[in-house]
Design an enzyme around this catalytic site. Structure first.
Site, PDB file in Angstrom:
ATOM      1  N   GLU A 173      58.247  -5.329   4.318  1.00  0.00           N
ATOM      2  CA  GLU A 173      58.900  -4.936   3.260  1.00  0.00           C
ATOM      3  C   GLU A 173      60.220  -4.271   3.449  1.00  0.00           C
ATOM      4  OE1 GLU A 173      56.372  -3.594   0.918  1.00  0.00           O
ATOM      5  OE2 GLU A 173      54.780  -5.316   1.022  1.00  0.00           O
ATOM      6  N   ASN A 216      57.492  -9.575   7.344  1.00  0.00           N
ATOM      7  CA  ASN A 216      56.477  -9.495   6.606  1.00  0.00           C
ATOM      8  C   ASN A 216      57.323  -9.606   5.069  1.00  0.00           C
ATOM      9  OD1 ASN A 216      54.337 -10.792   5.454  1.00  0.00           O
ATOM     10  ND2 ASN A 216      53.637  -8.982   5.349  1.00  0.00           N
ATOM     11  N   HIS A 252      51.820 -12.516  -3.475  1.00  0.00           N
ATOM     12  CA  HIS A 252      50.839 -12.323  -4.181  1.00  0.00           C
ATOM     13  C   HIS A 252      51.388 -13.069  -5.888  1.00  0.00           C
ATOM     14  CE1 HIS A 252      49.382  -9.195  -1.717  1.00  0.00           C
ATOM     15  NE2 HIS A 252      50.303  -8.864  -1.084  1.00  0.00           N
ATOM     16  N   GLU A 281      49.707 -13.015   2.901  1.00  0.00           N
ATOM     17  CA  GLU A 281      48.480 -12.134   1.251  1.00  0.00           C
ATOM     18  C   GLU A 281      48.170 -12.578   0.607  1.00  0.00           C
ATOM     19  OE1 GLU A 281      50.009  -8.053   0.959  1.00  0.00           O
ATOM     20  OE2 GLU A 281      51.405  -7.964   3.567  1.00  0.00           O
ATOM     21  N   ASP A 283      47.094 -13.950  -3.028  1.00  0.00           N
ATOM     22  CA  ASP A 283      45.707 -13.918  -3.754  1.00  0.00           C
ATOM     23  C   ASP A 283      46.283 -14.373  -4.953  1.00  0.00           C
ATOM     24  OD1 ASP A 283      47.423 -11.023  -4.086  1.00  0.00           O
ATOM     25  OD2 ASP A 283      45.598 -10.051  -4.033  1.00  0.00           O
TER      26      ASP A 283
HETATM   27  O1  9MR Z   1      45.616  -3.573   0.626  1.00  0.00           O
HETATM   28  C1  9MR Z   1      46.313  -2.849   0.274  1.00  0.00           C
HETATM   29  C2  9MR Z   1      45.406  -1.402   0.576  1.00  0.00           C
HETATM   30  O2  9MR Z   1      43.963  -1.137   0.676  1.00  0.00           O
HETATM   31  C3  9MR Z   1      46.118  -0.575  -0.023  1.00  0.00           C
HETATM   32  O3  9MR Z   1      45.497   0.704  -0.222  1.00  0.00           O
HETATM   33  C4  9MR Z   1      47.144  -0.487   0.273  1.00  0.00           C
HETATM   34  C5  9MR Z   1      48.234   0.919   0.608  1.00  0.00           C
HETATM   35  O4  9MR Z   1      49.995   0.560   0.361  1.00  0.00           O
HETATM   36  O5  9MR Z   1      47.801  -2.051   1.169  1.00  0.00           O
HETATM   37  C6  9MR Z   1      47.423  -2.886   0.855  1.00  0.00           C
HETATM   38  O6  9MR Z   1      47.862  -4.251   1.111  1.00  0.00           O
HETATM   39  C7  9MR Z   1      49.303  -3.912   1.026  1.00  0.00           C
HETATM   40  C8  9MR Z   1      49.772  -4.901   2.662  1.00  0.00           C
HETATM   41  O7  9MR Z   1      49.632  -3.723   3.592  1.00  0.00           O
HETATM   42  C9  9MR Z   1      51.339  -5.573   2.760  1.00  0.00           C
HETATM   43  N1  9MR Z   1      52.023  -6.159   0.886  1.00  0.00           N
HETATM   44  C10 9MR Z   1      51.027  -5.355   0.109  1.00  0.00           C
HETATM   45  C11 9MR Z   1      49.731  -5.541   0.189  1.00  0.00           C
HETATM   46  C12 9MR Z   1      48.964  -4.954  -1.261  1.00  0.00           C
HETATM   47  O8  9MR Z   1      49.660  -3.804  -1.482  1.00  0.00           O
END
Ligand code: 9MR
Length: 479
Positions: A173, A216, A252, A281, A283
């Site tokens: 990101e 990513n 997402h 990722e 969903d």
């Molecule tokens: O699913 C993850 C969640 O448990 C954490 O609290 C969050 C913190 O930023 O990150 C989530 O995973 C993220 C991933 O690492 C990167 N892309 C976005 C995902 C959803 O926020």
């Protein structure tokens, strides 16, 4: 803090050659003592789980996993039954692994790695350099100290997991949302400039030359200003020899921001740059048919792009989704399969397979033989004869399936018995990545033992080459 626009917030995130055909039979006489007991069966069986169905297409199907849930039997059962790959949801992020400078906590990540290895699952490493979940001490560093800290973090973490991670999200990101195409403000960007991304990839390659190195991001799933900015960076990296192997698209989605119409075209334009692409990722907020249709588009789009090597959904069950209120996953809070699950399995091409009626019974005896061949260039093989005993022989015929630069499929058909066991000895450093239509166990890292799982006598496996393309030897025995 991480923040996403409504439209764009993330729900969560190899080269084909023509199959070379070679048939090899295995099976020689062994001791035979048969106890005949015949029964017939003719029921239809669904063919495989998500992981197996994807493996039959030469892909992996994975999920984000949280170490904290591995003690819950229902969670682990669902994980093991369905998925062929895992991504630690938070356990390999900077704030967990290096909360204090140069003090590394690999415990939670190791827990996931151990579980994945026990199930022969692939592991995606997530993530080395990200502006979020970054401990405060990192942002307090001077530019030169930050540069050293970043390189040290990458090197230490990748060295710890060397040889165990299929692909790393090296940088996560790094681009802004919206139309600017600019890099996002972060301690790395602000102090080191855009060159930090290149440095991170070069450092990563040196740390574990066998891991795939991915960039990513989210909101890059269609052709838009942000994805084009990433595209231009990857193009530049490829042109200048900066090591990058793959691009992850988080995937997402929600009803306001469904899978875009140019989803497949976008994956393809990245693949055409000479990198693998992965859905990392996935969903989809929603339910029912609308949600299922989005999943179908994602799976079909990936399968249509030969360099789309796999799909990861961002969680096993809606219960533990990072946005559980959106019920975005394939299994509901009670681990029941949703319409989205059925859509994914169908799109993977395994929704309606059948296995024909066969006779089953208890007979004992053994037969063995070997097969060999090579999946590269001209192939050759040997076969040994079958036994003429009273019920104890079987034959494993092996043919080449799809091949990619880093892995290849073999298809196996067993004949002669329905109570077979096929043992495959895998030549080191090759490794079995996945199998389909069998119950698989691994007595050791170089051996696969295959038994029928109710899906019939046609099964297969995907082998990671690791520089070698010698086929395993297959031995068929009956019991
Ligand atoms: O699913 C993850 C969640 O448990 C954490 O609290 C969050 C913190 O930023 O990150 C989530 O995973 C993220 C991933 O690492 C990167 N892309 C976005 C995902 C959803 O926020």
């Amino acid at each position: 803090m991480i923040s996403y626009s409504l439209r764009n917030r993330p729900g969560p995130s190899r080269r084909r050659r023509s199959g070379l055909r070679i048939a090899i039979a295995a099976g020689t006489a062994g001791a035979v003592a048969a106890i005949g007991l015949m029964a017939t069966a003719g029921s239809a069986h669904a063919v495989g789980t998500l992981g197996n169905a994807a493996a039959a297409q030469g892909r992996y199907f994975g999920t984000a996993v949280a170490a904290g849930h591995l003690g819950e039997t229902a969670y682990t059962n669902a994980l093991d039954a369905e998925f062929g790959a895992v991504t630690p949801e938070n356990e390999m992020k900077w704030d967990t692994i290096e909360a204090n400078q140069n003090s590394f906590n690999f415990g939670p990540g190791d827990q996931i790695v151990a579980h994945a290895q026990s199930q022969n699952m692939k592991i995606r490493g997530h993530t080395l350099v990200w502006y979020s979940q970054l401990p405060g001490w990192v942002s307090g560093l001077s530019a030169s100290a930050l540069q050293s800290a970043m390189n040290n973090h990458i090197t230490q973490v990748m060295t710890h997991y060397k040889g165990e991670i299929y692909a790393w999200d090296v940088v996560n990101e790094a681009f802004q949302d919206g139309g600017s195409g600019a890099r996002r403000s972060s301690p790395f960007q602000d102090k080191l400039g855009s060159g930090y991304i290149e440095t991170a990839f070069r450092t990563a390659r040196a740390a574990d030359p066998n891991a795939k190195l991915c960039y990513n991001d989210y909101n890059t799933d269609g052709v838009n200003a942000k994805s084009t900015a990433v595209y231009n960076m990857v193009k530049d990296f490829k042109a200048r020899g900066v090591p990058i192997d793959c691009v992850g698209f988080q995937g997402h989605f929600n009803p306001q921001s469904p899978v875009p119409g140019d989803f497949q075209a976008n994956l393809q334009r990245f693949a055409d740059l000479g990198v693998d692409v992965q859905m990392t990722e996935v969903d989809v907020a929603g339910s029912g048919t609308a949600q299922a249709n989005n999943y179908t588009t994602i799976v079909k789009g990936c399968l249509a792009v030969s360099r789309c090597t796999g799909i990861t959904v961002w969680g096993v069950t809606d219960k533990y989704s990072w946005r559980s209120g959106d019920t975005p996953l394939l299994l509901d809070g009670n681990y029941q399969k949703k319409a989205s699950y059925n859509a994914v399995l169908a799109a993977l091409g395994s929704g309606g397979g059948t296995s024909g009626g066969t006779s089953a019974g208890t007979s004992s005896g053994t037969s063995s033989g070997t097969s060999s061949g090579t999946s590269a260039g001209t192939s050759s093989g040997t076969s040994s004869g079958t036994t003429g005993g009273t019920g104890g022989s079987c034959t494993a015929a092996v043919t080449a399936g799809s091949q990619w630069s880093d892995r290849y499929n073999l298809n196996v058909t067993v004949s002669g018995s329905t109570n077979w066991t096929v043992t495959a000895n895998i030549p080191y450093p090759e490794k079995v990545l996945s199998t389909w239509n069998i119950s698989a166990t691994y007595p050791n890292a170089q051996q696969l033992v295959a038994k029928p799982n109710g899906s019939g006598n046609n099964w297969g496996l995907t082998i990671q080459k690791n520089g070698s393309t010698t086929w395993p030897t297959f031995t068929c025995t009956t019991s």
